[in-house]
Enzyme design. Structure first.
Site, PDB file in Angstrom:
ATOM      1  N   LYS A  56      32.521   5.682  15.755  1.00 30.69           N
ATOM      2  CA  LYS A  56      31.197   6.154  16.181  1.00 30.69           C
ATOM      3  C   LYS A  56      31.086   7.671  16.159  1.00 30.69           C
ATOM      4  O   LYS A  56      29.980   8.209  16.072  1.00 30.69           O
ATOM      5  CB  LYS A  56      30.884   5.627  17.586  1.00 30.69           C
ATOM      6  CG  LYS A  56      30.875   4.123  17.688  1.00 30.69           C
ATOM      7  CD  LYS A  56      29.894   3.497  16.734  1.00 30.69           C
ATOM      8  CE  LYS A  56      30.010   1.989  16.755  1.00 30.69           C
ATOM      9  NZ  LYS A  56      29.101   1.343  15.831  1.00 30.69           N
ATOM     10  N   TYR A 271      30.270 -12.735  19.464  1.00 29.27           N
ATOM     11  CA  TYR A 271      30.587 -11.339  19.768  1.00 29.27           C
ATOM     12  C   TYR A 271      31.402 -11.200  21.052  1.00 29.27           C
ATOM     13  O   TYR A 271      31.003 -11.718  22.104  1.00 29.27           O
ATOM     14  CB  TYR A 271      29.277 -10.550  19.899  1.00 29.27           C
ATOM     15  CG  TYR A 271      29.489  -9.114  20.291  1.00 29.27           C
ATOM     16  CD1 TYR A 271      30.067  -8.218  19.388  1.00 29.27           C
ATOM     17  CD2 TYR A 271      29.125  -8.651  21.550  1.00 29.27           C
ATOM     18  CE1 TYR A 271      30.278  -6.900  19.739  1.00 29.27           C
ATOM     19  CE2 TYR A 271      29.329  -7.328  21.904  1.00 29.27           C
ATOM     20  CZ  TYR A 271      29.909  -6.464  21.003  1.00 29.27           C
ATOM     21  OH  TYR A 271      30.121  -5.152  21.352  1.00 29.27           O
ATOM     22  N   TYR A 297      36.297  -5.748  17.543  1.00 30.78           N
ATOM     23  CA  TYR A 297      35.909  -5.395  16.171  1.00 30.78           C
ATOM     24  C   TYR A 297      37.116  -5.396  15.228  1.00 30.78           C
ATOM     25  O   TYR A 297      37.247  -6.251  14.354  1.00 30.78           O
ATOM     26  CB  TYR A 297      35.249  -3.998  16.142  1.00 30.78           C
ATOM     27  CG  TYR A 297      34.037  -3.869  16.992  1.00 30.78           C
ATOM     28  CD1 TYR A 297      32.783  -4.178  16.492  1.00 30.78           C
ATOM     29  CD2 TYR A 297      34.124  -3.443  18.321  1.00 30.78           C
ATOM     30  CE1 TYR A 297      31.646  -4.053  17.285  1.00 30.78           C
ATOM     31  CE2 TYR A 297      32.995  -3.316  19.121  1.00 30.78           C
ATOM     32  CZ  TYR A 297      31.769  -3.630  18.599  1.00 30.78           C
ATOM     33  OH  TYR A 297      30.655  -3.518  19.367  1.00 30.78           O
TER      34      TYR A 297
END
Ligand SMILES: Cc1ncc(COP(=O)(O)O)c(C=O)c1O
Length: 347
Positions: A56, A271, A297
């Site tokens: 990020k 998720y 992830y």
């Protein structure tokens, strides 16, 4: 156009939150453990920068640059309770002297104390962010808008970013990364048959694919494992974002539907819900190379890469690049999955 990541950052007024280029290294102990003749490389986006590091930061370099250019004083964004994007937004805002507000939604069915208070949530507090915890079904875009209005009424100016920072501005961070990879390939004398990443909010895959296309390279070399949306939805989001990233930033080239390659085999029940393959991947990489993946992830995407290598998806002698995207604080929110209680020494 010359695929120069520094020129791209300068043109868009990106701020500096990590050292470029992030290093690429080869995993020879893992190759030996797998008994494979495929050369496995990792790009260390997990360690290059502030706030604990992670993918990020590349998006935030462009997003914070845009926020500062617009004269904003507060960075407002959203994610799940254990969002890495939220934690790194808090760190990046602190680094650039902006306040940070995080709208964190309860979207993962975990109720243990570690999930609800440790990991990224602990770090959000340490970075001084204001955290608004909301139920999973909250209309978050409306709430973000309301926070921006409230800040404006109080004389401030908010910069609002959706989940994952995956806008055409944020995705430029991975356009620059694609160009970094091309230069590193030339320096290494390698050509990666595949460049593998996780796919959450699509910005990492879309930015890399757009960067490859803009450089006249094959965008289909980039392949991702969907961990959030279904592979069909992730495909649509990734394709749309790759195309708008090119168009909105006046970059040449195009990405077609066939060039967006997304695998849905590792998503499991959804998720943030652990899978046995994720746990095996996290432990295998830790125990062969001393490197850390995350449970949401990168652990799932790396499990996909391991399955592809074991299943013979690569030719012997081919090289593959896995982009390590960080998320290590998430491990502390998943202690139940990995154990980690230790035992008293026996007399
Ligand atoms: C550690 C980590 N890896 C990968 C991703 C996925 O990146 P993207 O949202 O750009 O698809 C995220 C997104 O939150 C992440 O935190």
């Amino acid at each position: 156009m010359s695929p120069d990541p520094h020129a791209l950052r300068e043109r868009h007024g990106a701020v500096a939150l990590l050292a470029h280029p992030s290093p690429i290294g080869r995993l020879e102990r893992l190759e030996a453990a797998l008994g494979t003749a495929v050369r496995i490389y990792v790009k260390r986006d997990d360690v290059a920068g502030i706030g604990g590091g992670g993918n990020k930061l590349r998006k935030l370099e462009f997003l914070l640059g845009d926020a500062i250019a617009q004269g904003c004083d507060t960075f407002v964004t959203t994610g799940g309770l254990q969002s890495n994007h939220a934690r790194l937004s808090a760190a990046a805002a602190a680094r650039m002297g902006l306040a940070c507000e995080l709208v964190l939604a309860d979207v993962v069915p975990r109720h243990d104390a570690d999930y609800r208070g440790n990991g990224n949530l602990l770090l959000d507090a340490i970075f001084g962010a204001t955290v608004h915890r909301v139920p999973g079904d909250t209309d978050r875009p409306a709430l973000l808008h309301a926070r921006a209005e409230a800040l404006r009424a109080a004389g401030g100016k908010a910069y609002v970013v959706g989940a994952g920072g995956s806008s055409p501005v944020g995705a430029l961070g991975y356009v620059a990364c694609a160009w970094e990879i091309l230069a590193q390939e030339a320096a290494l004398g390698e050509r990666f048959a595949r460049i593998v990443v996780p796919n959450g909010s699509a910005g990492t895959h879309a930015g890399l694919a757009a960067g490859m296309a803009a450089a006249g390279e094959d965008a289909a070399r980039v392949q991702s494992y969907a961990v959030l949306a279904t592979p069909e939805a992730a495909h649509a989001d990734t394709l749309a974002l790759a195309q708008t990233t090119l168009a909105a930033n006046a970059l040449p080239g195009s990405v077609t539907a066939e060039e967006v390659v997304i695998n849905g085999s590792q998503r499991g029940e959804g998720y943030g819900i652990p899978t046995p393959a994720m746990r095996e991947a996290v432990e295998l990489l830790a125990r062969t190379e001393g490197l850390l993946l995350d449970p949401v992830y990168s652990g799932k995407a790396f499990a996909g890469l391991l399955a592809a290598i074991r299943g013979g998806a690569f030719q012997p002698g081919e090289a593959v690049l896995y982009v390590m995207t960080g998320g290590v604080p998430g491990l502390f929110a998943y202690r139940e999955v990995f154990g980690g209680h230790g035992s008293e020494p026996q007399p």
